[in-house]
Design an enzyme around this catalytic site. Structure first.
Site, PDB file in Angstrom:
ATOM      1  N   GLY A 126     -80.505  47.872  -4.992  1.00 49.07           N
ATOM      2  CA  GLY A 126     -79.910  47.204  -6.142  1.00 49.07           C
ATOM      3  C   GLY A 126     -79.357  45.872  -5.720  1.00 49.07           C
ATOM      4  N   GLU A 141     -74.154  40.802  11.740  1.00 50.65           N
ATOM      5  CA  GLU A 141     -73.375  41.996  11.395  1.00 50.65           C
ATOM      6  C   GLU A 141     -73.887  42.674  10.134  1.00 50.65           C
ATOM      7  OE1 GLU A 141     -70.858  39.259  13.791  1.00 50.65           O
ATOM      8  OE2 GLU A 141     -71.964  39.002  11.915  1.00 50.65           O
ATOM      9  N   HIS A 182     -84.185  46.456  -9.258  1.00 49.94           N
ATOM     10  CA  HIS A 182     -84.161  46.368 -10.721  1.00 49.94           C
ATOM     11  C   HIS A 182     -85.540  46.608 -11.318  1.00 49.94           C
ATOM     12  CE1 HIS A 182     -84.950  42.313  -9.141  1.00 49.94           C
ATOM     13  NE2 HIS A 182     -85.711  42.148 -10.203  1.00 49.94           N
ATOM     14  N   PHE A 196     -65.314  41.004  11.673  1.00 49.48           N
ATOM     15  CA  PHE A 196     -66.685  40.677  11.298  1.00 49.48           C
ATOM     16  C   PHE A 196     -67.365  41.773  10.491  1.00 49.48           C
ATOM     17  CE2 PHE A 196     -66.414  38.139  15.459  1.00 49.48           C
ATOM     18  CZ  PHE A 196     -65.730  37.126  14.807  1.00 49.48           C
ATOM     19  N   LEU A 255     -79.475  42.838  -3.895  1.00 57.73           N
ATOM     20  CA  LEU A 255     -80.702  42.283  -3.317  1.00 57.73           C
ATOM     21  C   LEU A 255     -80.521  41.967  -1.835  1.00 57.73           C
ATOM     22  CD1 LEU A 255     -81.683  40.058  -6.346  1.00 57.73           C
ATOM     23  CD2 LEU A 255     -82.715  42.222  -5.653  1.00 57.73           C
ATOM     24  N   ASP A 315     -88.562  37.227  -5.230  1.00 55.53           N
ATOM     25  CA  ASP A 315     -88.057  35.904  -4.849  1.00 55.53           C
ATOM     26  C   ASP A 315     -86.572  35.956  -4.501  1.00 55.53           C
ATOM     27  OD1 ASP A 315     -90.402  34.012  -5.502  1.00 55.53           O
ATOM     28  OD2 ASP A 315     -90.223  35.163  -7.355  1.00 55.53           O
ATOM     29  N   VAL A 375     -90.246  33.159 -10.553  1.00 57.21           N
ATOM     30  CA  VAL A 375     -89.326  33.137 -11.694  1.00 57.21           C
ATOM     31  C   VAL A 375     -88.064  33.909 -11.313  1.00 57.21           C
ATOM     32  CG1 VAL A 375     -88.949  33.873 -14.083  1.00 57.21           C
ATOM     33  CG2 VAL A 375     -91.160  32.919 -13.408  1.00 57.21           C
TER      34      VAL A 375
END
EC number: 2.2.1.3
Length: 706
Positions: free
Chosen positions: A126, A431, A76, A459, A128, A167, A199
């Site tokens: 994108g 996996e 982002h 899985f 995360l 973060d 943040v």
């Protein structure tokens, strides 16, 4: 302990660049009142350290093979990457393109997250945690190529992968899996830079996470360097990157303390994450910085001049490498020719001849047939790098003479050993990161690697986001998913993936293949290697019959075909995967009762959809013949091909494989009764052909029986 502050370098131009960069970011977000300005403003010093002083790349040749790879895992923050591409001289990243961020321009090269289709973007990020996992794959690729091809005085592959995370990335599951695995492997060519602004969207990070990130990385065998003033201190970040480059045997985390929304009215506030500051806030910051508040989208000429040497430097990198490779090929002709083929992304010309044609006639599990294909290909095709998520014993992919890709310093208790030249990877029970790492391998340079992963089919649901990202980016990998449908048997409903087929069949740019016997495995595996996109094979644990003369290597590549024909058929049966056996046996019973039965084998819906209209009509005969699909999965998706289904409509059960099929009514006697009744119903009411009928009843076995 934080790294001591380094001696200042070029402080004035650094400061000017950072001030102008932050204002430019705010202008871009403000124009359409959307975007993510805060972290881009806080990370500018990192960007200067990377693009100006550290990374080895070419803006005139963005796909240069030995370039350093940069991955923005916190995608982002893409304005950060776009603006540094612009400053460093990437021709496609013009001022006009920058202004297309969040615009209605169909051809914008500045989407809301970096996309692999655009120059100088290694992977789409994108969701995360995906980017850092891809970065581990990129680093493995470089390590493997270097171990296979580098010679003294000829380091033809020695690039570094740099990855920025925030973060949020470090709270995601695939990131944690990949961090652990990279440390285990000792990937010293991987540098992760942590934008530590504390943040998140909803407030400060400590509302949900209070762990010691540096301690966690150290515990995972990472070299950790901490930088205190990461929002402004370019020199110390450069020093940290130099120390990372000198590190041997461990990947490096540079924990950089930054300030989200630096110097602005929303500094250190969660509003800086994904909101426009507003015209007044931008005006105030420009005045504070000594800029003309009415001037927008502006870098002073001094900033452009500061970065102006980068294109020529990149040209020199490429020229020197080309000369090195030319000398290398002369010195090592055979190895050099193979290396050049890998650079071009080519498979050996004889790869098809390596696949076995001596197929079994006796009952054989499709996982066993697929294993034979992988082993035959991997043995002599250096592009293949395969592995499993701690299920090598079950899927049994390692080929004779295979070497493990492993930390050469590792001494395991079980005696397993390897080095970076190995091409079989033990991923552990990870996996998600396994498949995200496969994406990184595939993205290193298309065709240089053919990643093959393996695990139980159930899985792969853990890895679904990574497989979706492979489809989105049109990356090529082959995934060997065993123990499919209810055939996992005694392991029970937790291991019986009765609903997953609908997900993979629906996924664009993705091939879900469910072969019914060894011939179909052979044809579909060849097709999977030819295709430019990813494939998932759904394979049986239990043995299935073989159908020499009926199943077809070539026709399987078309996704669906006529397995047994019948003129003026009363009913068509679609058999998929291991349930092809059920279709064949059911057809025999129906024929004994006077019905004319046509059987279709349907191992891959997407391949079938790609055939001509004429072919599809000749196979399916839609609207003419009632068609029942028999498959031990949910029916969703089959409505496009069949008029009724004998499928699963509940979760599975823990029973031996023969018994679990019996429990859910998957026996030819029961199926034939339902289909016979359906044929009569359609003859009485032809309108039934135009709605999908579920012929399956939920099990009515006595649940209270002791």
């Amino acid at each position: 302990m934080a790294l001591a502050k380094a001696a200042s370098i070029n402080d004035d131009i650094h400061d000017l660049t950072m001030r102008a960069f932050r204002c430019y970011v705010l202008d871009l977000v403000e124009q359409y009142e959307g975007g993510h300005p805060g972290s881009a403003m806080g990370m500018v010093a990192m960007g200067i350290a990377l693009w100006k002083y550290t990374m080895k790349y070419s803006t005139n040749d963005p796909t240069w093979f030995n370039r350093d790879r940069f991955v923005l895992s916190n995608g982002h923050v893409c304005l950060f990457q776009y603006l540094f591409q612009h400053l460093s001289g990437l021709k496609s990243m013009t001022e006009k393109q920058l202004k297309s961020y969040h615009s209605s321009d169909y051809h914008s090269k500045c989407p809301g997250h970096p996309e692999i289709e655009n120059e100088a973007v290694e992977v789409t990020t994108g969701p995360l945690g995906q980017g850092i996992s891809n970065s581990v794959g990129l680093a493995i690729a470089s390590k493997n190529l270097g171990a296979l091809y580098n010679k003294p005085g000829y380091e033809v592959v020695n690039n570094t992968t740099y990855c920025i995370v925030g973060d949020a990335c470090l709270q995601e599951g695939p990131a944690l899996e990949s961090i652990s695995f990279a440390g285990h492997l000792g990937l010293d060519n991987l540098v992760v830079i942590y934008d530590n602004n504390q943040v998140c969207c909803d407030g400060s990070v400590d509302i949900a996470n209070t762990e010691d990130i540096s301690a966690k990385f150290r515990a995972c065998n990472w070299n950790v360097i901490e930088v205190e003033d990461g929002a402004r201190d370019v020199a110390t970040i450069v020093k940290a990157l130099e120390l990372a480059g000198a590190e041997k045997n461990r990947p490096t985390l540079i924990n950089v303390r930054t300030i989200i929304g630096t110097d602005s009215a929303f500094q250190n506030h969660c509003a800086a994450h994904g909101s426009a500051l507003g015209e007044e806030g931008i005006r105030e910051l420009k005045i504070k910085y000594g800029f003309n508040p009415s001037q927008k989208f502006h870098f002073p000429q001094e900033v452009y001049d500061f970065f102006s040497d980068i294109p020529a430097k990149g040209d020199e990198y490429v020229s020197n490498w080309n000369k090195l490779v030319s000398s290398y090929v002369k010195e090592f002709p055979e190895l050099g020719a193979e290396f050049q083929s890998r650079v071009k992304g080519e498979l050996p010309k004889n790869w098809k001849s390596l696949l076995p044609n001596n197929l079994p006639n006796e009952d054989t599990a499709t996982r066993t047939s697929a294993r034979a294909m992988v082993r035959a290909l991997a043995k002599d095709v250096p592009n293949v790098i395969a592995g499993s998520a701690d299920l090598s014993v079950s899927v049994n992919l390692p080929w004779p003479g295979s070497k493990y890709f492993e930390n050469p310093q590792l001494a395991t208790q079980c005696g397993l050993a390897g080095d970076y030249s190995g091409r079989y990877v033990e991923f552990g029970i990870r996996e998600h990161c396994m498949c995200a790492i496969a994406n990184g391998l595939a993205a290193f340079n298309k065709g240089t690697f053919l990643p093959i992963t393996s695990s139980f089919y159930m899985f792969y649901l853990y890895a679904a986001p990574a497989l979706r990202m492979a489809a989105l980016q049109e990356l090529k990998a082959i995934h060997i998913a065993t123990h499919d449908s209810i055939g996992a048997g005694e392991d029970g409903p937790t291991h019986q993936p009765i609903a997953q087929s609908a997900l993979w069949r629906a996924m664009p740019n993705f091939y879900y293949m469910r072969p019914g016997d060894a011939s179909e495995v052979r044809g579909l595996f060849e097709k999977a290697v030819e295709l430019p996109l990813s494939t998932l094979f759904s394979l049986s644990r239990h043995e299935v019959p073989q159908y020499p003369g009926k199943s077809s290597i070539e026709l399987a590549k078309r996704g669906g075909y006529v397995f047994e024909d019948a003129k003026d058929a009363d009913i068509q049966l679609i058999g998929a995967g291991s349930e092809l056996e059920q279709a064949v046996k059911t057809a025999r019973i129906l024929r004994s009762r006077g019905l004319k039965v046509r059987i279709l084998s349907f191992p891959c819906q997407r391949l079938f959809d790609e055939q001509s209209v004429g072919y599809r009509r000749s196979v399916l005969q839609r609207g003419k013949v009632p068609t029942v699909v028999i498959e031990a999965y949910v029916a969703y998706g089959w409505e496009r091909y069949a008029t009724a289904g004998y499928t699963m409509n509940t979760f599975g059960k823990s029973l031996p494989v023969e018994d679990v099929y019996e429990y859910f009514g998957f026996n030819p006697s029961e199926i034939s009764k339902k289909i016979e009744g359906y044929v009569r119903a359609v003859k009485a009411n032809p309108d039934l052909l135009y709605e999908f009928i579920d012929l399956t009843e939920k099990p009515k076995h006595d649940q209270n029986h002791l």
